[in-house]
Design an enzyme around this catalytic site. Sequence first.
Site, PDB file in Angstrom:
ATOM      1  N   HIS A 197      13.829   8.986  16.520  1.00 48.90           N
ATOM      2  CA  HIS A 197      13.411   9.373  17.871  1.00 48.90           C
ATOM      3  C   HIS A 197      14.607   9.365  18.806  1.00 48.90           C
ATOM      4  O   HIS A 197      15.580   8.645  18.579  1.00 48.90           O
ATOM      5  CB  HIS A 197      12.306   8.453  18.409  1.00 48.90           C
ATOM      6  CG  HIS A 197      12.635   6.999  18.309  1.00 48.90           C
ATOM      7  ND1 HIS A 197      12.491   6.279  17.144  1.00 48.90           N
ATOM      8  CD2 HIS A 197      13.112   6.124  19.229  1.00 48.90           C
ATOM      9  CE1 HIS A 197      12.859   5.030  17.358  1.00 48.90           C
ATOM     10  NE2 HIS A 197      13.256   4.912  18.617  1.00 48.90           N
ATOM     11  N   HIS A 230      15.555   8.762  22.813  1.00 48.00           N
ATOM     12  CA  HIS A 230      15.092   8.291  24.122  1.00 48.00           C
ATOM     13  C   HIS A 230      15.652   9.218  25.203  1.00 48.00           C
ATOM     14  O   HIS A 230      16.848   9.524  25.216  1.00 48.00           O
ATOM     15  CB  HIS A 230      15.641   6.891  24.434  1.00 48.00           C
ATOM     16  CG  HIS A 230      15.131   5.813  23.538  1.00 48.00           C
ATOM     17  ND1 HIS A 230      14.144   4.939  23.916  1.00 48.00           N
ATOM     18  CD2 HIS A 230      15.477   5.448  22.277  1.00 48.00           C
ATOM     19  CE1 HIS A 230      13.907   4.075  22.933  1.00 48.00           C
ATOM     20  NE2 HIS A 230      14.708   4.369  21.928  1.00 48.00           N
TER      21      HIS A 230
HETATM   22  P1  5GP Z   1      13.859   1.916  19.360  1.00 50.81           P
HETATM   23  O1  5GP Z   1      14.101   0.495  19.781  1.00 50.81           O
HETATM   24  O2  5GP Z   1      13.347   1.987  17.929  1.00 50.81           O
HETATM   25  O3  5GP Z   1      15.007   2.831  19.594  1.00 50.81           O
HETATM   26  O4  5GP Z   1      12.722   2.457  20.305  1.00 50.81           O
HETATM   27  C1  5GP Z   1      11.374   2.305  20.077  1.00 50.81           C
HETATM   28  C2  5GP Z   1      10.665   2.554  21.392  1.00 50.81           C
HETATM   29  O5  5GP Z   1       9.320   2.839  21.123  1.00 50.81           O
HETATM   30  C3  5GP Z   1      10.683   1.347  22.334  1.00 50.81           C
HETATM   31  O6  5GP Z   1      11.290   1.737  23.567  1.00 50.81           O
HETATM   32  C4  5GP Z   1       9.206   0.991  22.498  1.00 50.81           C
HETATM   33  O7  5GP Z   1       8.893   0.613  23.825  1.00 50.81           O
HETATM   34  C5  5GP Z   1       8.507   2.272  22.107  1.00 50.81           C
HETATM   35  N1  5GP Z   1       7.215   2.085  21.457  1.00 50.81           N
HETATM   36  C6  5GP Z   1       6.930   1.240  20.434  1.00 50.81           C
HETATM   37  N2  5GP Z   1       5.636   1.379  20.060  1.00 50.81           N
HETATM   38  C7  5GP Z   1       5.105   2.329  20.871  1.00 50.81           C
HETATM   39  C8  5GP Z   1       3.799   2.907  20.970  1.00 50.81           C
HETATM   40  O8  5GP Z   1       2.880   2.571  20.241  1.00 50.81           O
HETATM   41  N3  5GP Z   1       3.623   3.876  21.910  1.00 50.81           N
HETATM   42  C9  5GP Z   1       4.640   4.271  22.742  1.00 50.81           C
HETATM   43  N4  5GP Z   1       4.345   5.217  23.642  1.00 50.81           N
HETATM   44  N5  5GP Z   1       5.866   3.739  22.692  1.00 50.81           N
HETATM   45  C10 5GP Z   1       6.106   2.787  21.762  1.00 50.81           C
END
Ligand code: 5GP
Length: 139
Positions: free
Chosen positions: A101, A103
């Site tokens: 993903h 951001h």
């Molecule tokens: P990472 O830390 O893997 O780069 O980012 C994961 C992101 O996904 C985090 O910012 C977290 O807040 C978001 N996230 C995790 N679970 C969910 C979810 O079930 N729904 C949404 N909308 N965001 C999520």
Amino acid sequence: MKDANCIFCKIANGEIPSRTVYEDEQFRVFLDLGPATRGHALVVPKDHYADLFAIPEDVLAKAAQTAQKVGASLKEKLQADGVNIVQNNGAAAGQTVDHFHIHIIPRYKDDGQTIGWKPGELTDAAAEEILGALSAEKK
Ligand code: 5GP
Ligand code: ZN
């Protein structure tokens, strides 16, 4: 190519509802549940790829184009002053969901957020060691 145990596969494919700001055949962009700022959104492919190193080049190119397009729209409509694009790979790098993903984080003057690192110092010895390791890898 979905993973039955992956939350982002379920959200991207509409099995779990999300606050979607953009959707097409290959991607869903939805609001992050733990936003860094107002409008923080995630560009998520509908197919499952664990991270940057697992995603095919053409899908990666489209993901970047989607981040550009949606980022521009968020910036304009939410009247942001800037945008951070952040992409984490591996737990050590802050990845908490193992489905690729991107951001999109709209930034506002004085929003109080910090997205960054503490700068170190590139010594001659460190640079030599790194370049040596990289050229060894090429052989
Ligand atoms: P990472 O830390 O893997 O780069 O980012 C994961 C992101 O996904 C985090 O910012 C977290 O807040 C978001 N996230 C995790 N679970 C969910 C979810 O079930 N729904 C949404 N909308 N965001 C999520
Ligand atoms: Zn997935």
